[in-house]
Design an enzyme around this catalytic site. Structure first.
Site, short mmCIF file in Angstrom:
data_model
loop_
_atom_site.label_atom_id
_atom_site.label_comp_id
_atom_site.label_asym_id
_atom_site.label_seq_id
_atom_site.Cartn_x
_atom_site.Cartn_y
_atom_site.Cartn_z
NE ARG A 55 -81.50 11.66 -19.70
CZ ARG A 55 -80.83 11.88 -18.57
NH1 ARG A 55 -79.51 12.02 -18.58
NH2 ARG A 55 -81.46 11.94 -17.42
CB SER A 100 -88.73 9.04 -21.47
OG SER A 100 -88.60 8.75 -20.12
CD GLU A 107 -85.17 9.62 -24.30
OE1 GLU A 107 -85.47 10.49 -23.49
OE2 GLU A 107 -84.85 8.48 -23.97
#
Ligand code: NAP
Length: 360
Positions: free
Chosen positions: A170, A254, A355
């Site tokens: 990520r 998320s 995130e």
């Protein structure tokens, strides 16, 4: 409305309509850019007017302040898909503004394998390399060959080969060292012609096995479309598909990254919190460089259960990692997120990293 050469500047645009969480005040200026020339001109205009610029794609990973953005928001809408066929591979170029899931569907329909597990991820093609999106065992760094970006400093296009993107879990250079330096214009993926789908990820494999009679298969192997369909169903079950009729999907997905602990830290965590009947009760996945612990588990252990509500925000009833907007504000979302971070840190000593990009 304000005009600058061939650019259509909108003024005082509510940003909530451009983010999947439906939050954010107004942008002073807003432009939908359909060509690289427009992007360039907008950057020049902003520089002359001394305005900050915020780049926006599908709005599925960005949260704007309630006060809005006192600058220029550039929504990248560069479109177009081009195929270059090889013997068993295809190079496929997609404009940064293409809707990611429409692109995945198009590839699956053409029997091109390599991104089928990434079905249903909201957002645009241009965002995929930035955080190296991944799900169910695939990540875009497995198929990206190169990309073109505009350097915001020089206003010149630059090409990056995949190996120059510093891809990681990520992560990429576009989210770390070069954050905000480049605007992704197009991405080139290499996919396998008539390729077999990938479905080794246990949750996905189990689901396909359990429901296999519902799906067509070729020689006993699920088709690409079977895998896409299964991923969409799994995501839907967790409200991780943007669906206006599902209030639990009014989120940015998320909110926290899943932390990876060193093996020593994980051992300490288990000694303190997680042994019952000789077995560890902490869900965990061993990687070569540490142990991944699902952030959702940590969040729920701290009393922030699925379905939790506080004012106009809360936690999705279907996924502990999604903070949802039920008619609240960005301030409320961030208060809740910070509370979760603080509580998880005091209890477990683990810092949960946020995130989405927070533009305040
Ligand atoms: P989940 O199944 O609740 O899993 C949570 C975490 O546990 C993830 O980090 C996942 O790793 C890990 N995990 C689960 N089973 C595993 C296994 N058998 N081996 C190794 N690791 C395992 O995750 P979720 O939130 O519902 O999401 C489903 C998938 O979508 C996951 O792959 C997740 O990473 C992905 N996702 C990606 C993004 C993004 O790209 N920004 C956002 C949301 C979800 P992995 O992350 O390596 O899969």
């Amino acid at each position: 409305m304000k005009y600058h050469h061939n650019i259509r500047f909108k003024k005082d645009v509510p940003l909530s309509q451009y983010t999947t969480i439906g939050l954010g005040g107004r942008a002073k200026y807003f432009v939908s850019c359909k060509t690289i020339e427009q992007v360039r001109e907008c950057l020049i205009f902003a520089k002359e007017a001394n305005l900050p610029v915020q780049i926006l794609g599908g709005g599925s990973n960005t949260i704007f302040a309630d006060e809005g953005f006192n600058g220029l928001v550039l929504r990248i809408e560069l479109c177009g898909i081009a195929l270059h066929e090889g013997k068993d591979r295809v190079l496929i170029t997609a404009g940064a503004g293409e809707v990611w899931d429409k692109f995945v569907k198009y590839c699956v329909e053409k029997k091109l394998a390599g991104i089928e597990c990434l079905s249903g991820i909201p957002g645009s093609v241009g965002a995929t390399p930035i955080q190296n999106i991944g799900a169910y065992g695939q990540e875009v760094s497995n198929t990206i060959v190169s990309l073109n970006a505009l350097d915001r400093k020089t206003l010149e296009p630059v090409e990056f080969k995949a190996e120059e993107c510093d891809f990681n879990y990520r992560q990429s250079r576009f989210k770390s060292n070069d954050k905000n330096r480049y605007i992704i214009l197009k991405v080139i993926y290499q996919l396998r012609k008539n390729g077999k789908p990938e479905f080794q990820y246990p949750e996905l494999a189990d689901y396909i096995k359990r429901t296999s009679n519902l799906y067509q298969s070729e020689n006993g192997t699920p088709t690409l479309n079977t895998v896409r369909d299964a991923v969409l169903k799994l995501r839907k079950r967790k409200s991780m598909l943007v669906d206006p009729s599902d209030p639990n999907s009014r989120s940015i997905g998320s909110f926290f990254l899943n932390p990876t602990l060193s093996k020593e830290d994980f051992k300490r965590l288990v000694e303190r919190f997680g042994i019952s009947g000789g077995n560890t009760t902490i869900p965990s996945y061993y990687l070569h460089d540490g142990v991944k612990v699902p952030a959702g588990w940590l969040v729920e252990q701290c009393g922030f259960q699925r379905g939790y509500r506080r004012g106009g925000v809360g936690i999705s009833s279907n996924h502990a990692l999604a903070i949802i907007n039920c008619g609240g504000t960005t301030t409320e979302v961030l208060d809740l997120a910070h509370d979760i971070q603080d509580t998880v840190f005091s209890k477990f000593g683990i810092h949960l990293e946020i995130e989405p990009e927070i533009v305040i």
